[in-house]
Design an enzyme around this catalytic site. Structure first.
Site, PDB file in Angstrom:
ATOM      1  N   CYS A  17      40.427  79.008  55.530  1.00 37.63           N
ATOM      2  CA  CYS A  17      41.435  78.396  54.664  1.00 37.63           C
ATOM      3  C   CYS A  17      41.686  76.933  55.062  1.00 37.63           C
ATOM      4  O   CYS A  17      40.857  76.083  54.807  1.00 37.63           O
ATOM      5  CB  CYS A  17      42.713  79.236  54.647  1.00 37.63           C
ATOM      6  SG  CYS A  17      43.790  78.776  53.265  1.00 37.63           S
TER       7      CYS A  17
ATOM      8  N   HIS B 178      40.819  84.425  53.194  1.00 31.42           N
ATOM      9  CA  HIS B 178      41.367  84.887  54.479  1.00 31.42           C
ATOM     10  C   HIS B 178      40.707  86.204  54.907  1.00 31.42           C
ATOM     11  O   HIS B 178      41.276  87.276  54.698  1.00 31.42           O
ATOM     12  CB  HIS B 178      42.884  85.078  54.373  1.00 31.42           C
ATOM     13  CG  HIS B 178      43.658  83.805  54.449  1.00 31.42           C
ATOM     14  ND1 HIS B 178      44.079  83.258  55.652  1.00 31.42           N
ATOM     15  CD2 HIS B 178      44.067  82.952  53.479  1.00 31.42           C
ATOM     16  CE1 HIS B 178      44.728  82.124  55.415  1.00 31.42           C
ATOM     17  NE2 HIS B 178      44.738  81.915  54.108  1.00 31.42           N
TER      18      HIS B 178
ATOM     19  N   GLU C 245      40.514  87.551  57.720  1.00 34.10           N
ATOM     20  CA  GLU C 245      41.291  88.298  58.722  1.00 34.10           C
ATOM     21  C   GLU C 245      42.238  89.296  58.066  1.00 34.10           C
ATOM     22  O   GLU C 245      42.709  90.230  58.731  1.00 34.10           O
ATOM     23  CB  GLU C 245      42.047  87.338  59.659  1.00 34.10           C
ATOM     24  CG  GLU C 245      43.320  86.702  59.097  1.00 34.10           C
ATOM     25  CD  GLU C 245      43.067  85.595  58.085  1.00 34.10           C
ATOM     26  OE1 GLU C 245      41.890  85.297  57.788  1.00 34.10           O
ATOM     27  OE2 GLU C 245      44.053  85.017  57.576  1.00 34.10           O
TER      28      GLU C 245
END
Ligand code: MN
Length: 250
Positions: free
Chosen positions: A119, A225, A227
Site C-alpha cells: 500500500c 493489503h 496481510e
C-alpha cells in the site's frame, strides 16, 4: 545443585530465520502493525518494528543486520519528495517516516536485499526511484473505481476489485494465477513509474496495483493489503512466504 538446563536453554539453537525490518510511523503504537508482524512470523521471518529518527550510525548498523525490508501501509508520502505542491485532499504526512523508509528502500535496492512494499509501501518505492503519485485518486483521476474501502466501514478482507497480473512476472508466478481478487484501502496511487520498475498488476480502471524490479532478486510493491487476506485461499501466505524465502529462510 541443578542437573537440568532451564527450558529456555534447550531451544537456544542457531536460527536461520531472516531479520525483516518493518519501519513504523513516528510515535505510532505498534498494534497497527500486528497483521504484518503475524504474516512475516508465520512465513518464517523475524519481524523487527523500527521507529524513525535514527541517526546516521544507527541507520547504518540497522541496515547491516537487515535481511529484508517490509514497507507497511500508513499515511501519505510528503508530495515535495516527488516535486509537487500539496493537494487539498492530501492526508497527514510524517516526514521522519518518509526519510527512514526512503533511505532504507534506496539501500535495499542498491544492495539487492529483498523488499516488499505494501500500500503506502509501493508508493514509497516509487518515490524512492523518481516516480510520482496521484495525491488523491477520486479528485485527480476521475472515473476511478472505489479504491478507498477503509475500515471500519469495510472489513479488512473486503474484496473491492480484481487485479490482472502480468503473465510470467514474479508476482504471477508467486500467486500461481493471472487474476486476483483484492482489498483496497488507498486514496493515493502510483502515477508515473519510477526508474527500474515494471507494472505487473492493474485494476480494471487501469491503475497500477503492483510493480516489480526486473534484475533485482526480489523487489515487489503491491497496492492492496495481503496481510489482511491470508485467510483467503487465493492469497494465503504466498506473497509473504516468497518474500521471506528470498530473505534467506529455508
Ligand atoms: Mn485498489
Amino acid at each position: 545443585m541443578h542437573h537440568h538446563l532451564p527450558p529456555w536453554r534447550k531451544s537456544a539453537m542457531p536460527s536461520p530465520r531472516p531479520s525483516i525490518i518493518i519501519p513504523t510511523g513516528s510515535g505510532q503504537s505498534t498494534w497497527y502493525y500486528q497483521p504484518y508482524v503475524d504474516a512475516v512470523q508465520k512465513a518464517g521471518g523475524i519481524p523487527r518494528l523500527t521507529s524513525p529518527d535514527l541517526d546516521e550510525e544507527a541507520l547504518e548498523a540497522l541496515a547491516s543486520r537487515m535481511d529484508g525490508l517490509l514497507l507497511a501501509g500508513g499515511g501519505d508520502v510528503d508530495p515535495c519528495l516527488y516535486g509537487q505542491a500539496p493537494h487539498p485532499a492530501l492526508g497527514r504526512v510524517d516526514r521522519a517516516r518518509d526519510d527512514l523508509e526512503l533511505a532504507l528502500a534506496c539501500l535495499a535496492l542498491r544492495r539487492g536485499l529483498p523488499i516488499l512494499g505494501i500500500c503506502r509501501g509501493i508508493q514509497v518505492l516509487n518515490v524512492a526511484t523518481g516516480g510520482t503519485l496521484y495525491q488523491d485518486l477520486p479528485s485527480e483521476r476521475p472515473g476511478s473505481l472505489q479504491h478507498g474501502c477503509f475500515q471500519p466501514q469495510f472489513p479488512a478482507d473486503h474484496i473491492a476489485h480484481e487485479v490482472t497480473l502480468e503473465p510470467g512476472s514474479l508476482l504471477a508466478r508467486t500467486m500461481g494465477r493471472e487474476a486476483l481478487p483484492v482489498n483496497s484501502r488507498h486514496h493515493q496511487g502510483v502515477d508515473r513509474l519510477g526508474e527500474g520498475w515494471r507494472a505487473v498488476a492493474h485494476a480494471p480502471d487501469g491503475l497500477v496495483e503492483a510493480m516489480e524490479a526486473p534484475g533485482h532478486p526480489f523487489a515487489l510493491g503491491v497496492q492492496w493489503h495481503p496481510e489482511s487476506l491470508i485467510g483467503l485461499p487465493e492469497h494465503g501466505l504466498r506473497l509473504f512466504a516468497a518474500f521471506v524465502r528470498a530473505c534467506g529462510a529455508p
